[in-house]
Design a protein around this motif. Structure first.
Motif, PDB file in Angstrom:
ATOM      1  N   ASP A  14       0.829  -1.206   0.000  1.00 49.19           N
ATOM      2  CA  ASP A  14       0.000   0.000   0.000  1.00 49.19           C
ATOM      3  C   ASP A  14       0.860   1.252   0.000  1.00 49.19           C
ATOM      4  O   ASP A  14       1.904   1.315   0.654  1.00 49.19           O
ATOM      5  CB  ASP A  14      -0.917   0.016   1.225  1.00 49.19           C
ATOM      6  N   GLY A  15       0.397   2.274  -0.734  1.00 49.21           N
ATOM      7  CA  GLY A  15       1.030   3.580  -0.701  1.00 49.21           C
ATOM      8  C   GLY A  15       2.313   3.702  -1.474  1.00 49.21           C
ATOM      9  O   GLY A  15       2.985   4.735  -1.405  1.00 49.21           O
ATOM     10  N   LEU A  16       2.686   2.684  -2.231  1.00 45.71           N
ATOM     11  CA  LEU A  16       3.963   2.717  -2.959  1.00 45.71           C
ATOM     12  C   LEU A  16       3.831   3.306  -4.365  1.00 45.71           C
ATOM     13  O   LEU A  16       4.848   3.511  -5.035  1.00 45.71           O
ATOM     14  CB  LEU A  16       4.551   1.303  -3.066  1.00 45.71           C
ATOM     15  N   GLY A  17       2.606   3.547  -4.815  1.00 42.27           N
ATOM     16  CA  GLY A  17       2.429   4.045  -6.175  1.00 42.27           C
ATOM     17  C   GLY A  17       2.746   2.992  -7.222  1.00 42.27           C
ATOM     18  O   GLY A  17       3.262   3.318  -8.294  1.00 42.27           O
ATOM     19  N   LEU A  18       2.415   1.757  -6.934  1.00 39.24           N
ATOM     20  CA  LEU A  18       2.766   0.674  -7.851  1.00 39.24           C
ATOM     21  C   LEU A  18       2.040   0.790  -9.182  1.00 39.24           C
ATOM     22  O   LEU A  18       2.592   0.434 -10.232  1.00 39.24           O
ATOM     23  CB  LEU A  18       2.477  -0.680  -7.197  1.00 39.24           C
TER      24      LEU A  18
ATOM     25  N   ALA B 118       2.467  -4.775 -11.448  1.00 39.68           N
ATOM     26  CA  ALA B 118       1.279  -5.559 -11.141  1.00 39.68           C
ATOM     27  C   ALA B 118       1.380  -6.163  -9.746  1.00 39.68           C
ATOM     28  O   ALA B 118       2.441  -6.648  -9.340  1.00 39.68           O
ATOM     29  CB  ALA B 118       1.094  -6.658 -12.185  1.00 39.68           C
ATOM     30  N   HIS B 119       0.249  -6.162  -9.042  1.00 37.71           N
ATOM     31  CA  HIS B 119       0.231  -6.721  -7.682  1.00 37.71           C
ATOM     32  C   HIS B 119      -1.197  -7.079  -7.316  1.00 37.71           C
ATOM     33  O   HIS B 119      -2.162  -6.631  -7.945  1.00 37.71           O
ATOM     34  CB  HIS B 119       0.797  -5.703  -6.677  1.00 37.71           C
ATOM     35  N   ASP B 120      -1.334  -7.885  -6.265  1.00 35.36           N
ATOM     36  CA  ASP B 120      -2.643  -8.215  -5.725  1.00 35.36           C
ATOM     37  C   ASP B 120      -2.495  -8.440  -4.228  1.00 35.36           C
ATOM     38  O   ASP B 120      -1.459  -8.075  -3.643  1.00 35.36           O
ATOM     39  CB  ASP B 120      -3.251  -9.436  -6.425  1.00 35.36           C
ATOM     40  N   ALA B 121      -3.500  -9.041  -3.618  1.00 34.56           N
ATOM     41  CA  ALA B 121      -3.471  -9.227  -2.162  1.00 34.56           C
ATOM     42  C   ALA B 121      -2.350 -10.149  -1.717  1.00 34.56           C
ATOM     43  O   ALA B 121      -1.916 -10.099  -0.559  1.00 34.56           O
ATOM     44  CB  ALA B 121      -4.815  -9.788  -1.685  1.00 34.56           C
ATOM     45  N   LYS B 122      -1.841 -10.993  -2.626  1.00 30.88           N
ATOM     46  CA  LYS B 122      -0.750 -11.899  -2.275  1.00 30.88           C
ATOM     47  C   LYS B 122       0.616 -11.251  -2.427  1.00 30.88           C
ATOM     48  O   LYS B 122       1.622 -11.852  -2.045  1.00 30.88           O
ATOM     49  CB  LYS B 122      -0.823 -13.156  -3.140  1.00 30.88           C
ATOM     50  N   GLY B 123       0.669 -10.054  -3.019  1.00 27.92           N
ATOM     51  CA  GLY B 123       1.941  -9.365  -3.144  1.00 27.92           C
ATOM     52  C   GLY B 123       2.236  -8.952  -4.564  1.00 27.92           C
ATOM     53  O   GLY B 123       1.369  -8.975  -5.448  1.00 27.92           O
ATOM     54  N   ILE B 124       3.465  -8.550  -4.789  1.00 25.20           N
ATOM     55  CA  ILE B 124       3.906  -8.117  -6.106  1.00 25.20           C
ATOM     56  C   ILE B 124       4.146  -9.337  -6.983  1.00 25.20           C
ATOM     57  O   ILE B 124       4.764 -10.313  -6.560  1.00 25.20           O
ATOM     58  CB  ILE B 124       5.189  -7.269  -5.988  1.00 25.20           C
ATOM     59  N   LYS B 125       3.672  -9.283  -8.211  1.00 21.71           N
ATOM     60  CA  LYS B 125       3.832 -10.395  -9.143  1.00 21.71           C
ATOM     61  C   LYS B 125       5.206 -10.298  -9.807  1.00 21.71           C
ATOM     62  O   LYS B 125       5.560  -9.246 -10.346  1.00 21.71           O
ATOM     63  CB  LYS B 125       2.723 -10.372 -10.200  1.00 21.71           C
ATOM     64  N   VAL B 126       5.952 -11.385  -9.764  1.00 18.46           N
ATOM     65  CA  VAL B 126       7.278 -11.433 -10.382  1.00 18.46           C
ATOM     66  C   VAL B 126       7.379 -12.672 -11.259  1.00 18.46           C
ATOM     67  O   VAL B 126       6.657 -13.652 -11.058  1.00 18.46           O
ATOM     68  CB  VAL B 126       8.413 -11.452  -9.333  1.00 18.46           C
ATOM     69  N   ASP B 127       8.308 -12.619 -12.225  1.00 17.46           N
ATOM     70  CA  ASP B 127       8.582 -13.793 -13.038  1.00 17.46           C
ATOM     71  C   ASP B 127       9.695 -14.607 -12.388  1.00 17.46           C
ATOM     72  O   ASP B 127      10.103 -14.331 -11.250  1.00 17.46           O
ATOM     73  CB  ASP B 127       8.913 -13.404 -14.485  1.00 17.46           C
ATOM     74  N   ASP B 128      10.190 -15.594 -13.100  1.00 18.23           N
ATOM     75  CA  ASP B 128      11.188 -16.494 -12.518  1.00 18.23           C
ATOM     76  C   ASP B 128      12.528 -15.808 -12.278  1.00 18.23           C
ATOM     77  O   ASP B 128      13.383 -16.344 -11.580  1.00 18.23           O
ATOM     78  CB  ASP B 128      11.384 -17.707 -13.439  1.00 18.23           C
ATOM     79  N   TYR B 129      12.699 -14.604 -12.873  1.00 15.00           N
ATOM     80  CA  TYR B 129      13.933 -13.839 -12.663  1.00 15.00           C
ATOM     81  C   TYR B 129      13.718 -12.709 -11.661  1.00 15.00           C
ATOM     82  O   TYR B 129      14.585 -11.858 -11.494  1.00 15.00           O
ATOM     83  CB  TYR B 129      14.427 -13.275 -13.996  1.00 15.00           C
ATOM     84  N   LEU B 130      12.542 -12.700 -11.008  1.00 11.14           N
ATOM     85  CA  LEU B 130      12.160 -11.703 -10.002  1.00 11.14           C
ATOM     86  C   LEU B 130      11.878 -10.333 -10.610  1.00 11.14           C
ATOM     87  O   LEU B 130      11.865  -9.332  -9.899  1.00 11.14           O
ATOM     88  CB  LEU B 130      13.226 -11.606  -8.892  1.00 11.14           C
ATOM     89  N   ARG B 131      11.611 -10.282 -11.918  1.00  9.66           N
ATOM     90  CA  ARG B 131      11.199  -9.036 -12.559  1.00  9.66           C
ATOM     91  C   ARG B 131       9.707  -8.832 -12.358  1.00  9.66           C
ATOM     92  O   ARG B 131       8.920  -9.774 -12.420  1.00  9.66           O
ATOM     93  CB  ARG B 131      11.490  -9.062 -14.056  1.00  9.66           C
ATOM     94  N   THR B 132       9.322  -7.578 -12.149  1.00 13.26           N
ATOM     95  CA  THR B 132       7.908  -7.243 -12.109  1.00 13.26           C
ATOM     96  C   THR B 132       7.422  -6.968 -13.527  1.00 13.26           C
ATOM     97  O   THR B 132       8.171  -7.142 -14.500  1.00 13.26           O
ATOM     98  CB  THR B 132       7.670  -6.001 -11.235  1.00 13.26           C
ATOM     99  N   SER B 133       6.179  -6.522 -13.664  1.00 17.02           N
ATOM    100  CA  SER B 133       5.646  -6.176 -14.980  1.00 17.02           C
ATOM    101  C   SER B 133       6.308  -4.933 -15.556  1.00 17.02           C
ATOM    102  O   SER B 133       6.169  -4.648 -16.746  1.00 17.02           O
ATOM    103  CB  SER B 133       4.128  -5.969 -14.890  1.00 17.02           C
ATOM    104  N   ASN B 134       7.036  -4.181 -14.736  1.00 17.41           N
ATOM    105  CA  ASN B 134       7.899  -3.090 -15.206  1.00 17.41           C
ATOM    106  C   ASN B 134       9.318  -3.643 -15.268  1.00 17.41           C
ATOM    107  O   ASN B 134       9.903  -3.971 -14.234  1.00 17.41           O
ATOM    108  CB  ASN B 134       7.837  -1.903 -14.250  1.00 17.41           C
ATOM    109  N   PRO B 135       9.907  -3.784 -16.474  1.00 19.96           N
ATOM    110  CA  PRO B 135      11.219  -4.432 -16.582  1.00 19.96           C
ATOM    111  C   PRO B 135      12.337  -3.709 -15.855  1.00 19.96           C
ATOM    112  O   PRO B 135      13.403  -4.293 -15.631  1.00 19.96           O
ATOM    113  CB  PRO B 135      11.469  -4.459 -18.092  1.00 19.96           C
ATOM    114  N   ARG B 136      12.108  -2.466 -15.441  1.00 20.67           N
ATOM    115  CA  ARG B 136      13.117  -1.742 -14.660  1.00 20.67           C
ATOM    116  C   ARG B 136      13.068  -2.103 -13.178  1.00 20.67           C
ATOM    117  O   ARG B 136      14.016  -1.821 -12.446  1.00 20.67           O
ATOM    118  CB  ARG B 136      12.913  -0.229 -14.781  1.00 20.67           C
ATOM    119  N   ILE B 137      11.963  -2.681 -12.748  1.00 16.96           N
ATOM    120  CA  ILE B 137      11.734  -2.860 -11.316  1.00 16.96           C
ATOM    121  C   ILE B 137      11.642  -4.344 -10.982  1.00 16.96           C
ATOM    122  O   ILE B 137      10.935  -5.110 -11.640  1.00 16.96           O
ATOM    123  CB  ILE B 137      10.451  -2.129 -10.872  1.00 16.96           C
TER     124      ILE B 137
END
Length: 509
Positions: A306-310, A316-335
């Motif tokens: 909450d409050g991070l401006g995601l 991308a995120h939901d109640a379980k947390g931030i969604k990452v791929d197998d390399y720990l990348r989020t839907s923003n390739p910089r983050i």
């Protein structure tokens, strides 16, 4: 312990807490001015954030680390460090009560000094936190910023009115305790892992809600420190993820020490009655009311998103947390994300391991995969319960035939000498081979013992190779070798024995 509570009236801080805050969030700290874009901006200074920031800086990266509270996160301030310090003291009292088992006399009048135990905990917490103080991090070349972080776009984050630009960023904001939605609980007051270490006096009667690792550790420790503890678990078993015989051994240990375990029991309402708390417990349709001094909840953890401006950052995120791929990348390739904010396994060691992966993958074109991690874990009760790899039920669900080799701790010489005979070593292999699928260890030092099996799985060593490892004698880890020996004996087939006998007969000529 939060920064806000250290400032609140009545907080039981001593000089150890004063020193901890002085290092973990210096009152007069000035955030450094940014100079151009950072190679890596890390949001959150818990285990994952500290590991990533320190490792990246040591490799020459320009790093900024943002923390809104105390450096060290849950692990140092309200989690692993304080809880295991209290557990160690509780075990000392247990040993003193059991002195006759070691050929000594138990004290006639054993008095538990709860305040001294808590002072020791704060002293240890402050000592360990010193290595990761703001000044120590700054000396490594890390720009330490205190304040709330919020992403303003795909490549920038704002903290305390200052915008930091980055080439890559890591979100490592961790998780917070989950609280059961029990009517009246908030109004009556309760404790969690974030607040129970603020206690000055040990509660005479304590209700622990939740039979997971945190609940079991807390119930046992406070019982050994003098509380009358009731452990309420809504499921028909506690530690529901562990093997049933492991949980049964712990159940017997808790009952023997005086913890009142109530399974299939739901806490449906709480209310105040003067300085006491009344809790209504329902089991099989029957309601009972208990009176306690304190209530501690331990039902899980929720990610801090909450409050991070995601959304502004395209993460991308939901109640379980931030969604990452197998390399720990989020839907923003910089983050990227690491630790409790994105993982199912919410452990300090997993947070640190994934943080190192992020440094490699984000800054150096690495290809480290989350799916390749071998993650052990341990519940620090007495006996401890440690596990790594697959459980047999998981292997069979995947169509893998399983063979289990079991060594009981009462057959391990050092465990007998130590008076710590409860438990076992179980190593699961693919049937017909020595390929290790997983292991469960229940023993006084299971958390130490599981490391050898974790290394074997990670490096592809088979159970036969574990039998060839020479252990100092006597150690409780001998149980691991004994499991390997049990496997090796199965290789002595009738044909092998026949050929061996013929060879030996021939060699005598």
């Amino acid at each position: 312990m939060s920064l806000e509570r250290t400032k609140a009236a009545g907080f039981p801080a001593d000089h150890n807490d004063v020193e901890l805050v002085r290092g973990a969030h210096p009152p007069h700290w000035r955030n450094p001015p940014p100079t151009g874009a950072y190679n890596l901006v890390v949001v959150g200074a818990g285990p994952a954030g500290l590991t990533a920031a320190s490792e990246a800086a040591s490799l020459g990266a320009k790093v900024a680390l943002i923390e809104r509270g105390l450096i060290g996160g849950t692990c140092i301030n309200t989690g692993c460090i304080p809880s295991k310090s209290i557990i160690r003291t509780s075990r000392l009292y247990a040993d003193m009560r059991d002195a006759e088992n070691f050929g000594a006399d138990a004290p006639d009048h054993l008095r538990v000094d709860f305040q001294r135990a808590m002072t020791r905990m704060r002293r240890i917490r402050q000592r360990i936190s010193h290595a990761d103080s703001a000044e120590a991090l700054a000396a490594l070349g890390i720009d330490v910023h205190f304040g709330e972080a919020r992403f303003d776009g795909s490549d920038r984050v704002t903290v305390a009115g200052t915008t930091l630009r980055f080439r890559k960023a890591l979100i490592a904001t961790g998780a917070r305790p989950e609280f059961p939605s029990i009517p009246g609980l908030v109004e009556a007051g309760y404790l969690s892992n974030e607040t129970m270490f603020d206690l000055v006096d040990c509660p005479k009667r304590l209700l622990v809600i939740g039979g997971g690792p945190l609940g079991c550790e807390t119930a046992q420790a406070f019982c050994l420190l003098g509380a009358k503890v009731i452990l309420a678990q809504s499921d028909p078993m506690f530690l529901p993820g562990e093997e049933r015989d492991a949980a049964q051994i712990l159940s017997e240990a808790l009952a023997r020490e005086g913890v009142e375990v109530r399974l299939n029991t739901e806490v449906v309402a709480v209310r105040r009655d003067g300085d006491k708390k009344l809790a209504d417990l329902v089991r099989d349709g029957d309601t009972t009311t208990i009176s306690v001094d304190e209530i501690i909840t331990g039902i899980g953890r929720s990610p801090n998103v909450d409050g991070l401006g995601l959304d502004e950052a395209g993460v991308a995120h939901d109640a379980k947390g931030i969604k990452v791929d197998d390399y720990l990348r989020t839907s923003n390739p910089r983050i990227y994300a690491a630790g409790d904010v994105c993982l199912d396994y919410k452990f300090t060691h997993t947070a640190e391991a994934t943080a190192r992966m992020v440094v490699q993958n984000a800054l150096f074109l690495g290809r480290k995969r989350l799916s390749e991690l071998v993650v052990p874990w341990c519940t620090y009760t007495d006996p401890e319960i440690a596990h790594v790899g697959l459980y047999p039920v998981e292997a069979r669900r995947d169509g893998i035939p399983v063979k289990t080799y079991t060594v009981l701790m009462h057959d391990v010489a050092r465990a007998v000498m130590d008076g710590e005979e409860e438990g076992f070593v179980k190593i699961h292999v693919t049937e017909g081979s020595d390929r290790i699928l997983g292991a469960t260890v229940v023993a006084a030092h299971a958390g130490e013992m599981i490391n050898g099996v974790s290394l074997a799985i990670r490096s592809g060593m088979g159970l036969h190779a574990l039998a060839d490892v020479i252990h100092p004698f006597p150690t409780q880890a001998q149980g691991i070798k004994m499991a390997g020996d049990a496997y090796r004996r199965t290789r002595f087939t009738p044909l092998w024995r026949h050929l061996a006998a013929r060879w030996l007969a021939w060699s005598r000529r």
